[in-house]
Design a protein around this motif. Structure first.
Motif, short mmCIF file in Angstrom:
data_model
loop_
_atom_site.label_atom_id
_atom_site.label_comp_id
_atom_site.label_asym_id
_atom_site.label_seq_id
_atom_site.Cartn_x
_atom_site.Cartn_y
_atom_site.Cartn_z
N SER A 25 0.91 -1.24 0.02
CA SER A 25 -0.07 0.19 -0.07
C SER A 25 1.00 1.24 0.27
CB SER A 25 -1.07 -0.20 1.25
OG SER A 25 -0.14 0.32 2.31
N GLY A 26 0.20 2.35 -0.33
CA GLY A 26 0.95 3.65 -0.39
C GLY A 26 1.71 4.00 -1.65
N ASN A 27 2.06 5.22 -1.82
CA ASN A 27 2.74 5.66 -2.89
C ASN A 27 3.14 6.92 -2.70
OD1 ASN A 27 0.10 7.06 -3.94
ND2 ASN A 27 -0.60 4.95 -3.75
N LEU A 28 4.35 7.14 -3.41
CA LEU A 28 5.19 8.49 -3.35
C LEU A 28 5.61 9.15 -4.48
CD1 LEU A 28 8.12 7.08 -0.55
CD2 LEU A 28 5.60 8.06 -0.40
N SER A 29 5.87 10.33 -4.71
CA SER A 29 6.41 11.02 -5.61
C SER A 29 7.11 12.22 -5.36
CB SER A 29 4.90 11.55 -6.54
OG SER A 29 4.22 12.51 -5.92
N VAL A 30 7.98 12.59 -6.48
CA VAL A 30 8.56 13.83 -6.05
C VAL A 30 8.59 14.55 -7.54
CG1 VAL A 30 10.29 13.01 -4.77
CG2 VAL A 30 10.89 12.77 -6.79
N ARG A 31 8.67 15.85 -7.39
CA ARG A 31 8.62 16.61 -8.70
C ARG A 31 9.96 17.12 -8.96
NH1 ARG A 31 5.36 22.39 -10.15
NH2 ARG A 31 6.60 22.82 -12.00
N THR A 32 10.38 17.13 -10.43
CA THR A 32 11.70 17.37 -10.75
C THR A 32 11.40 18.41 -12.06
OG1 THR A 32 12.02 15.27 -12.24
CG2 THR A 32 12.79 15.41 -10.05
N GLY A 33 11.55 19.71 -11.82
CA GLY A 33 11.27 20.38 -13.10
C GLY A 33 10.01 20.08 -13.60
N ASP A 34 9.37 20.03 -14.75
CA ASP A 34 8.25 19.67 -15.22
C ASP A 34 7.74 18.21 -15.29
OD1 ASP A 34 9.79 18.90 -17.19
OD2 ASP A 34 8.83 20.04 -18.79
N ARG A 35 8.49 17.44 -14.49
CA ARG A 35 8.00 16.23 -14.73
C ARG A 35 8.09 15.60 -13.07
NH1 ARG A 35 10.62 12.78 -19.66
NH2 ARG A 35 10.28 14.24 -21.18
N VAL A 36 7.06 14.49 -12.71
CA VAL A 36 6.85 13.79 -11.82
C VAL A 36 7.49 12.45 -11.78
CG1 VAL A 36 5.32 13.12 -10.02
CG2 VAL A 36 4.93 15.30 -11.22
N LEU A 37 8.28 12.26 -10.74
CA LEU A 37 8.57 10.51 -10.63
C LEU A 37 7.60 10.07 -9.46
CD1 LEU A 37 12.28 11.12 -10.19
CD2 LEU A 37 11.36 10.46 -12.33
N ILE A 38 7.22 9.08 -9.78
CA ILE A 38 6.23 8.29 -8.83
C ILE A 38 6.42 6.88 -8.56
CG2 ILE A 38 4.50 8.06 -10.70
CD1 ILE A 38 2.22 8.48 -8.37
N THR A 39 5.93 6.23 -7.68
CA THR A 39 6.35 4.74 -7.51
C THR A 39 5.29 4.21 -8.32
OG1 THR A 39 4.66 5.00 -5.53
CG2 THR A 39 7.13 4.84 -4.98
N PRO A 40 5.76 3.01 -9.09
CA PRO A 40 4.86 2.10 -9.91
C PRO A 40 3.76 1.57 -9.07
CG PRO A 40 7.06 1.06 -9.57
CD PRO A 40 6.95 2.31 -8.90
N THR A 41 2.76 1.11 -9.89
CA THR A 41 1.63 0.38 -9.25
C THR A 41 2.17 -1.07 -8.41
OG1 THR A 41 -0.47 -0.66 -9.66
CG2 THR A 41 1.16 -0.99 -11.38
N GLY A 42 1.56 -1.36 -7.55
CA GLY A 42 2.06 -2.41 -6.77
C GLY A 42 3.32 -2.32 -5.95
N ALA A 43 3.85 -1.25 -5.98
CA ALA A 43 5.38 -0.97 -5.38
C ALA A 43 5.28 -1.39 -3.78
CB ALA A 43 5.92 0.21 -5.87
N ASP A 44 6.14 -1.99 -3.18
CA ASP A 44 6.51 -1.97 -1.88
C ASP A 44 7.55 -1.06 -1.45
OD1 ASP A 44 7.12 -2.83 0.71
OD2 ASP A 44 7.76 -4.85 0.13
N LEU A 45 6.78 0.00 -0.67
CA LEU A 45 7.81 1.20 -0.11
C LEU A 45 8.88 0.71 0.58
CD1 LEU A 45 4.96 3.94 0.79
CD2 LEU A 45 5.87 3.10 -1.39
N ALA A 46 9.01 -0.37 1.03
CA ALA A 46 10.41 -0.83 1.69
C ALA A 46 11.36 -1.23 0.79
CB ALA A 46 9.86 -2.26 2.56
N ALA A 47 11.00 -1.31 -0.51
CA ALA A 47 12.06 -1.81 -1.35
C ALA A 47 11.77 -1.38 -2.74
CB ALA A 47 12.07 -3.53 -1.53
N ILE A 48 11.77 0.20 -2.76
CA ILE A 48 11.86 0.82 -4.14
C ILE A 48 12.95 0.95 -4.73
CG2 ILE A 48 11.15 3.14 -4.91
CD1 ILE A 48 9.44 3.83 -2.54
N ASP A 49 12.96 0.57 -5.86
CA ASP A 49 14.14 0.47 -6.81
C ASP A 49 14.10 2.13 -7.30
OD1 ASP A 49 16.00 0.63 -8.91
OD2 ASP A 49 15.15 -0.89 -10.15
N PRO A 50 15.13 2.80 -7.16
CA PRO A 50 15.45 4.36 -7.59
C PRO A 50 15.41 4.40 -9.18
CG PRO A 50 17.08 3.96 -5.84
CD PRO A 50 16.30 2.57 -6.24
N ASP A 51 15.68 3.55 -9.69
CA ASP A 51 15.86 3.46 -11.29
C ASP A 51 14.70 2.90 -11.99
OD1 ASP A 51 18.50 4.62 -11.52
OD2 ASP A 51 19.44 2.70 -10.80
#
Length: 214
Positions: A25-51
């Motif tokens: 459950s849960g999702n995170l995002s960050v804004r970088t310029g005019d784009r948003v990086l967000i966790t993919p569907t079904g992601a485990d927040l304990a083991a997010i792959d930055p790439d």
């Protein structure tokens, strides 16, 4: 200079370690310029792959990476509401979710001013009427609310919070969960709330969104 991808992964690991993101459950995002990086569907927040993050435009259009979390409309709405927002956190934290199932304290905040740190770090937190997860209409309704806020409770669902940095968004999420736990612990007992004057002074000092709820 910190890397927004690794900052996001570290934030997910911290929130998961605190027990605020059960399962996938849960999702995170960050804004970088005019784009948003967000966790993919079904992601485990304990083991997010930055790439392995999904990349969106500010309008929510999927630009690159895996399929984004279905909650991306909420994230996009916060970025559109306030150009200073650089991170958004959505959780299914136990106590905050429980409070989302209760009547709101006021039309502009589900949670009363129980503690100074809630007013300072979170501010008023409106309760958004129930909608299915990922509902774009709910996100649009939130974007159009005519008063300031950096956090909201989704009815029967959980909290979503924004910050000028990921660290501040995480700090607000932790504080909201703590004040929600205090509210539930008090139950039906009458509690001493901060007065409008006390809450207002804190809001002005810490530039926190809090209207006069009298």
């Amino acid at each position: 200079m910190s890397d927004p991808r690794t900052d996001l992964a570290a934030a997910g690991a911290r929130l998961a370690a605190l027990g605020l993101s059960p399962g996938s459950s849960g999702n995170l995002s960050v804004r970088t310029g005019d784009r948003v990086l967000i966790t993919p569907t079904g992601a485990d927040l304990a083991a997010i792959d930055p790439d392995g993050l999904s990349e969106l435009g500010l309008d929510g259009v999927h630009l690159a990476g895996p399929r984004p979390s279905k909650e991306f409309p909420l994230h996009s709405a916060f970025y559109r509401r306030d150009a200073t927002t650089r991170a958004v956190v959505h959780l299914h934290a136990r106590h905050a979710t429980a409070v989302s199932c209760l009547p709101p304290w006021s039309p502009r905040s589900a949670v009363p001013p129980l503690t100074p740190y809630y007013v300072m770090r979170v501010g008023q937190t409106p309760l958004l009427p129930y909608a299915p997860p990922g509902d774009a209409g709910q996100a649009e309704d939130m974007a159009r609310l005519p008063f300031p806020f950096r956090a909201a409770l989704l009815q029967n669902h959980g909290p979503v919070l924004a910050g000028t940095t990921m660290a501040r968004a995480v700090e607000a999420a932790v504080e909201l969960e703590e004040v929600a736990a205090l509210l539930l612990a008090l139950g039906e007992r009458p509690a001493r709330l901060l007065t409008p004057e006390e809450a207002g002074q804190l809001a002005r000092t810490y530039d926190s969104p809090w209207d006069d709820h009298r």
